[in-house]
Design an enzyme around this catalytic site. Structure first.
Site, PDB file in Angstrom:
ATOM      1  N   HIS A 145       0.893  -1.217   0.092  1.00  0.00           N
ATOM      2  CA  HIS A 145      -0.048   0.062   0.000  1.00  0.00           C
ATOM      3  C   HIS A 145       0.967   1.065  -0.009  1.00  0.00           C
ATOM      4  O   HIS A 145       0.396   2.216  -0.716  1.00  0.00           O
ATOM      5  CB  HIS A 145      -0.897  -0.120   1.386  1.00  0.00           C
ATOM      6  CG  HIS A 145      -1.609   1.229   1.333  1.00  0.00           C
ATOM      7  ND1 HIS A 145      -2.944   1.256   0.936  1.00  0.00           N
ATOM      8  CD2 HIS A 145      -1.500   2.377   2.038  1.00  0.00           C
ATOM      9  CE1 HIS A 145      -3.394   2.574   1.379  1.00  0.00           C
ATOM     10  NE2 HIS A 145      -2.531   3.300   1.867  1.00  0.00           N
ATOM     11  N   GLU A 146       1.878   1.190   0.629  1.00  0.00           N
ATOM     12  CA  GLU A 146       2.484   2.343   1.016  1.00  0.00           C
ATOM     13  C   GLU A 146       3.573   2.487  -0.414  1.00  0.00           C
ATOM     14  O   GLU A 146       4.210   3.721  -0.654  1.00  0.00           O
ATOM     15  CB  GLU A 146       3.492   2.638   2.278  1.00  0.00           C
ATOM     16  CG  GLU A 146       2.850   2.325   3.605  1.00  0.00           C
ATOM     17  CD  GLU A 146       1.898   3.444   3.793  1.00  0.00           C
ATOM     18  OE1 GLU A 146       2.101   4.792   3.181  1.00  0.00           O
ATOM     19  OE2 GLU A 146       0.752   3.201   4.235  1.00  0.00           O
ATOM     20  N   HIS A 149       1.422   4.192  -3.074  1.00  0.00           N
ATOM     21  CA  HIS A 149       1.614   5.816  -3.017  1.00  0.00           C
ATOM     22  C   HIS A 149       2.811   6.501  -3.668  1.00  0.00           C
ATOM     23  O   HIS A 149       2.542   7.406  -4.312  1.00  0.00           O
ATOM     24  CB  HIS A 149       1.432   6.329  -1.649  1.00  0.00           C
ATOM     25  CG  HIS A 149       0.223   6.052  -0.723  1.00  0.00           C
ATOM     26  ND1 HIS A 149      -0.964   6.871  -1.333  1.00  0.00           N
ATOM     27  CD2 HIS A 149      -0.280   5.625   0.447  1.00  0.00           C
ATOM     28  CE1 HIS A 149      -1.869   6.304  -0.485  1.00  0.00           C
ATOM     29  NE2 HIS A 149      -1.637   5.865   0.461  1.00  0.00           N
ATOM     30  N   GLU A 203      -6.156   6.762  -1.462  1.00  0.00           N
ATOM     31  CA  GLU A 203      -6.076   5.528  -0.498  1.00  0.00           C
ATOM     32  C   GLU A 203      -6.716   4.346  -1.312  1.00  0.00           C
ATOM     33  O   GLU A 203      -6.229   3.387  -1.298  1.00  0.00           O
ATOM     34  CB  GLU A 203      -6.980   5.754   0.882  1.00  0.00           C
ATOM     35  CG  GLU A 203      -6.315   6.783   1.814  1.00  0.00           C
ATOM     36  CD  GLU A 203      -5.032   6.239   2.529  1.00  0.00           C
ATOM     37  OE1 GLU A 203      -4.936   5.517   2.817  1.00  0.00           O
ATOM     38  OE2 GLU A 203      -3.943   6.872   2.097  1.00  0.00           O
TER      39      GLU A 203
END
Length: 273
Positions: A145-146, A149, A203
Site C-alpha cells: 500500500h505504501e 503511494h 487511499e
C-alpha cells in the site's frame, strides 16, 4: 451569492494556475487492477524526490541518535526481505521503479504507522508489527500500500493541488476584496471540496495497487482485509467517511475483498513458481 462569485471566478483562477505551469501525466500503468487516472502536476518529480531523500535522511539521523533505528536485526531482515519481493514487482506499474534508490528501515516506535516517500524511501514502525502481530502477508499488505503511494506519486500530486489551491485562494481573495480571514475560509472550503475527496481516491488507488503487488510477489492479497480489520479494532470512534481523508473501514474492506479476489490468480501463479 458567494458560491456564484466563486463559480464565476473559477475560469480566471484556472487561467492563473495554467500560466504557472502544469503537466498532465500518467504516473503508472493500470496493472490488473486498472488504475488509469491521469494526474495534474505543478511541481517536478525530481524536486519532490530530492526533498523526500533529504527529509528521509534527517529522520534516520534523528532515529539513530535516539537508538530507534533498526534495533532488531532479525526484524529488519524480515521486513527488507518482504520489501525486496514487492519492489521486484513494481515494474508492472512503472518501468523505472525497480531502479529507484530504495531504502527500507525499521523505526522503534509505539505508533501504528508505515510510509514510503517519493523515490522509494520506506519506513515501518515496530508498533505496527508488534502490537498487531502482523504476519508476513500482512506486512506485505502494509508495504505494498505504501509503495503504491510512491509509484502513483501521490505526494507530488497533493503538493501540486496545494499550490493550485493557494494560487486560487489568493486570486479570489484579491478580487472579492476579502481579508486574511476570508481567504482562510475560502482555503478551508477548497480543502474540503477538492483535497479530501482526492485523498480518499489516493487511499483506494494505493489499496488496489498494493494487493496486486502483494499477489505478484507471492503474498496472499486477502491479508489486506485481515490487516484493516486489525486496524479497525484500534480505530473505535473514527469520524464518518464524509469527514475523513480515508475511506471508512466498511468501504475499504468491501473494496479490498473485491480486488483481492481479482488478483488471486496472480497469487496462485506466483505461489506455484
Amino acid at each position: 451569492m458567494i458560491a456564484k462569485l466563486f463559480r464565476g471566478m473559477l475560469p480566471a483562477v484556472l487561467a492563473v494556475v495554467v500560466t504557472v505551469g502544469c503537466q498532465t501525466v500518467q504516473t503508472t500503468g493500470g496493472g490488473a487492477v486498472g488504475v488509469e487516472r491521469t494526474q495534474t502536476m505543478m511541481v517536478s518529480a525530481r524536486e519532490v524526490e530530492q526533498a523526500s531523500a533529504q527529509a528521509y535522511q534527517q529522520i534516520l539521523a534523528e532515529a539513530r541518535k535516539q537508538n530507534a533505528l533498526n534495533r532488531d536485526a532479525a526484524q529488519v531482515q524480515r521486513v527488507r526481505r518482504i520489501a525486496n519481493r514487492l519492489i521486484a514487482q513494481t515494474a508492472v506499474f512503472r518501468s523505472d521503479a525497480p531502479g529507484w534508490q530504495w531504502e527500507v528501515n525499521v523505526l522503534s516506535s509505539d505508533e501504528l504507522n508505515a510510509w514510503c516517500m517519493a523515490g522509494g524511501k520506506i519506513a515501518i514502525y515496530t508498533g505496527l508489527i508488534d502490537q498487531l502481530k502482523l504476519s508476513d502477508d500482512e506486512i506485505a499488505a502494509v508495504m505494498g500500500h505504501e509503495i503504491a503511494h510512491a509509484l502513483r506519486e501521490h505526494a507530488r500530486e497533493r503538493i501540486s493541488k496545494s499550490v493550485a489551491t493557494g494560487i486560487g485562494v489568493s486570486v479570489l481573495g484579491a478580487v472579492l476584496g476579502v481579508g486574511q480571514a476570508g481567504q482562510s475560509l475560502l482555503g478551508q472550503v477548497a480543502t474540503v471540496t477538492f483535497e479530501l475527496p482526492n485523498s480518499r481516491l489516493h487511499e483506494t488507488e494505493a489499496d488496489r495497487i498494493g494487493v496486486e503487488l502483494a499477489a505478484r510477489a507471492g503474498f496472499d492479497p486477502r491479508a489486506a482485509v485481515t490487516l484493516w480489520n486489525k486496524m479497525a479494532s484500534r480505530s473505535a470512534g473514527a469520524p464518518p467517511q464524509w469527514l475523513s481523508t480515508h475511506p471508512s473501514h466498511a468501504t475499504r474492506q468491501r473494496d479490498l475483498n473485491d480486488y483481492a479476489e481479482r488478483v488471486m490468480p496472480l497469487y496462485r501463479q506466483a505461489s506455484a513458481r
